[in-house]
Design an enzyme around this catalytic site. Structure first.
Site, short mmCIF file in Angstrom:
data_model
loop_
_atom_site.label_atom_id
_atom_site.label_comp_id
_atom_site.label_asym_id
_atom_site.label_seq_id
_atom_site.Cartn_x
_atom_site.Cartn_y
_atom_site.Cartn_z
N ASP A 102 0.82 -1.22 0.00
CA ASP A 102 0.00 0.00 0.00
C ASP A 102 0.85 1.27 0.00
O ASP A 102 0.35 2.35 -0.31
CB ASP A 102 -0.92 0.02 1.23
CG ASP A 102 -2.08 -0.94 1.09
OD1 ASP A 102 -2.19 -1.61 0.05
OD2 ASP A 102 -2.89 -1.04 2.04
N GLY B 206 -5.35 -0.89 -1.58
CA GLY B 206 -5.11 0.47 -1.13
C GLY B 206 -6.19 0.81 -0.12
O GLY B 206 -7.24 1.33 -0.47
N ARG B 207 -5.92 0.41 1.11
CA ARG B 207 -6.92 0.53 2.18
C ARG B 207 -7.20 1.99 2.51
O ARG B 207 -8.34 2.43 2.49
CB ARG B 207 -6.39 -0.23 3.41
CG ARG B 207 -7.19 -0.10 4.66
CD ARG B 207 -6.76 -1.16 5.63
NE ARG B 207 -7.21 -2.47 5.17
CZ ARG B 207 -8.40 -2.99 5.46
NH1 ARG B 207 -9.25 -2.33 6.23
NH2 ARG B 207 -8.74 -4.17 5.01
N VAL C 69 -3.50 -11.26 -5.95
CA VAL C 69 -2.47 -11.46 -7.00
C VAL C 69 -1.40 -10.37 -6.87
O VAL C 69 -0.22 -10.61 -7.10
CB VAL C 69 -3.12 -11.41 -8.41
CG1 VAL C 69 -2.07 -11.42 -9.51
CG2 VAL C 69 -4.09 -12.55 -8.58
#
Ligand code: F6P
Length: 344
Positions: free
Chosen positions: A128, A171-172, A274
């Site tokens: 991230d 991408g929290r 992935v």
């Protein structure tokens, strides 16, 4: 010195390269011994470990995942967890820890140093790319390449069918992967957590592109992207066992809304894990190696609560207290001045 190493949080390409670099540097240059704790903090709390030697680690540089295993739990989940960590390290003759992890693991590292005085150096890990006080985290560039390769492939099928493809990437809290892969992959629009989106604007970008006779579009959406209040129903997520929203699926809502507003056939692709699996690219192998070596050097320099990172291509040592509790967001000039030029 006897050094303990662990990998915490979600896995990430480059973890094994760090473990290898730590072990080589510590044993060959300092005459240390190195023990790897299995399954992150669980291994420390349960005294589950494995001796790391140079010979044992042969061949792991390009391997994805982590040979030590990883978990998301923390010693702070248990009332006597921090004291138990201290006791177990003393029992096992471990003088210091190298913690390879993301924001959660680095928070634990910082607090263990403050609360029970364990010398710890952190190595920033996450696809991230959201850890403060470093320009980049290892794993990020590999994830971007995987997402970009996927987008390249999606272009040709989208063009063949005159379709819109909504591509969801990880991408929290930040849209680093979405922004980089979206720019690299020629996206028509990129949706990131840092910029709540108006779905009508996105639909208009897609229509604008199609009005010029280009009947295929790629919309990249970070899993943590959110609509502007009142423009679209906000996604709701279940919580995982650690109380974090189990993200994933915003792309389905976005695709549905785009199809409804434009009439263009739309499909969803969630790249998912992935992005985290498989071999690190060359950049991440080099970065992981540099950070692993720097972590051992930091311990030998007497640093007992530091994260090693990179600033302007140079290795830096930053106090953990300056890292924790922060999130490194996307550089909005990259988003506003570069990415949006290619929207629509
Ligand atoms: O490593 C960070 C991350 O990739 C986030 O972007 C994502 O939300 C999360 O991991 C998912 O991880 P898991 O499925 O392992 O809980």
């Amino acid at each position: 010195m006897r050094i303990g190493v662990l990998t915490g949080g979600g896995d990430c390409p480059g973890l094994n390269a760090v473990i290898r670099a730590v072990t080589r540097k510590a044993i060959n240059d300092f005459g240390d011994s190195v023990v790897g704790f299995l399954d992150a903090w669980d291994g420390v709390l349960e005294k589950r470990s494995t001796e790391l030697t140079v010979a044992r680690l042969a061949g792991i540089l390009p391997r994805g995942g982590t040979i030590l295993g990883t978990r998301r739990g923390s010693p702070y989940d248990l009332p006597d967890g921090p004291a138990q960590v201290k006791q177990n390290l003393a029992d096992m003759g471990v003088d210091a820890l190298i913690v390879i992890g993301g924001n959660g693991s680095l928070w634990v590292a910082s607090h263990l140093n403050e609360d029970v005085g364990i010398p710890i150096v952190g190595v920033p890990k996450t696809i991230d790319n959201d850890i403060a006080e470093t320009d980049v985290c290892f794993g990020f560039h590999t994830a971007v390449q995987i997402a970009t390769d996927a987008i390249d492939r999606l272009h040709t099928t989208a063009e063949s069918h005159d379709r819109v493809m909504v591509v969801e990437v990880m991408g929290r809290d930040t849209g680093w992967i979405a922004t980089y892969a979206g720019i690299a992959g020629g996206a028509t629009a990129i949706l990131i957590p840092e910029r709540p989106f108006d779905i009508d604007d996105i639909a208009n970008e897609v229509k604008r592109k199609h009005s010029r006779g280009r009947y295929a579009s790629i919309v990249v959406v970070a899993e943590g992207a959110m609509p502007k209040e009142g423009t679209m129903p906000e996604p709701r997520y279940d919580l995982d066992p650690f109380g974090r929203p189990r993200l994933g699926g915003i792309s389905v809502e976005v695709a549905h809304a785009i199809e409804e507003r434009t009439g263009f056939e739309t499909r969803v692709v969630q790249i998912g894990h992935v992005q985290r699996g498989g071999t690190p690219n060359a950049f991440d192998r080099v970065l992981s190696t540099r950070l692993g070596i720097a972590a051992v050097e930091a311990l030998h320099a007497g640093e007992c609560s530091t994260m090693v990172g990179v600033r302007n291509e140079q290795i830096v040592h930053v106090p953990l207290s300056e890292v924790v509790g922060k999130t490194r967001h996307v550089d909005l000039s990259l988003y506003d001045d570069v990415a949006t030029v290619f929207f629509g």
